[in-house]
Motif scaffolding. Structure first.
Motif, PDB file in Angstrom:
ATOM      1  N   ALA A 143       0.821  -1.214   0.000  1.00 36.13           N
ATOM      2  CA  ALA A 143       0.000   0.000   0.000  1.00 36.13           C
ATOM      3  C   ALA A 143       0.855   1.263   0.000  1.00 36.13           C
ATOM      4  O   ALA A 143       0.504   2.264  -0.628  1.00 36.13           O
ATOM      5  CB  ALA A 143      -0.941  -0.011   1.203  1.00 36.13           C
ATOM      6  N   THR A 193      -4.684   5.652  -3.744  1.00 33.99           N
ATOM      7  CA  THR A 193      -4.384   4.597  -2.773  1.00 33.99           C
ATOM      8  C   THR A 193      -4.600   3.209  -3.374  1.00 33.99           C
ATOM      9  O   THR A 193      -5.280   3.036  -4.390  1.00 33.99           O
ATOM     10  CB  THR A 193      -5.279   4.739  -1.533  1.00 33.99           C
ATOM     11  OG1 THR A 193      -6.634   4.534  -1.922  1.00 33.99           O
ATOM     12  CG2 THR A 193      -5.090   6.088  -0.876  1.00 33.99           C
ATOM     13  N   LYS A 194      -4.016   2.235  -2.696  1.00 28.24           N
ATOM     14  CA  LYS A 194      -4.168   0.846  -3.124  1.00 28.24           C
ATOM     15  C   LYS A 194      -5.638   0.437  -3.075  1.00 28.24           C
ATOM     16  O   LYS A 194      -6.125  -0.231  -4.000  1.00 28.24           O
ATOM     17  CB  LYS A 194      -3.327  -0.069  -2.232  1.00 28.24           C
ATOM     18  CG  LYS A 194      -3.452  -1.532  -2.583  1.00 28.24           C
ATOM     19  CD  LYS A 194      -2.573  -2.394  -1.709  1.00 28.24           C
ATOM     20  CE  LYS A 194      -2.703  -3.859  -2.091  1.00 28.24           C
ATOM     21  NZ  LYS A 194      -1.749  -4.698  -1.372  1.00 28.24           N
TER      22      LYS A 194
END
Length: 113
Positions: free
Chosen positions: A35, A45-46
């Motif tokens: 992440a 973001t992941k």
């Protein structure tokens, strides 16, 4: 179904299966990346990319024969999401991903003198 209709069906099937494979590849790749790599690379973001790619994978699966539950343009949107990840995000995140195996001077020689 004539010869042309059969050929069109095969091309259509291959096209949709390639899109589905592309979406699965992008989803698996995003899932194995840490992440922190997404944040370090300056990308979303992941969890954002996982949500987008899960949706893309599900949509592309539902457009594949014999289901045909959704129109083909949703498969094209799935392809766009997977391609954006693979072409833009994946190369940006790759340098921040830990690689397995030895590194540096103690690692295996890659040739040279």
């Amino acid at each position: 179904m004539g010869v042309v209709g059969g050929l069109q069906y095969i091309v259509y099937l291959v096209f949709l299966l390639v899109i589905f494979g592309l979406a699965v590849w992008a989803l698996v790749d995003a899932a194995v990346r840490p992440a922190g790599a997404f944040v370090s690379a300056g990308k979303r973001t992941k969890n954002f990319w996982l949500a987008i790619l899960v949706a893309a994978t599900v949509l592309s699966f539902l457009t594949c024969p014999p289901l045909y539950l959704l129109p083909i343009f949703l498969a094209l949107l799935s392809a766009v999401a997977a391609i954006v990840y693979l072409v833009d995000v994946r190369p940006a995140v790759a340098p921040y991903t830990r690689r397995r195996g030895p590194r540096g001077p103690s690692g295996p020689s890659r040739g040279g003198w």
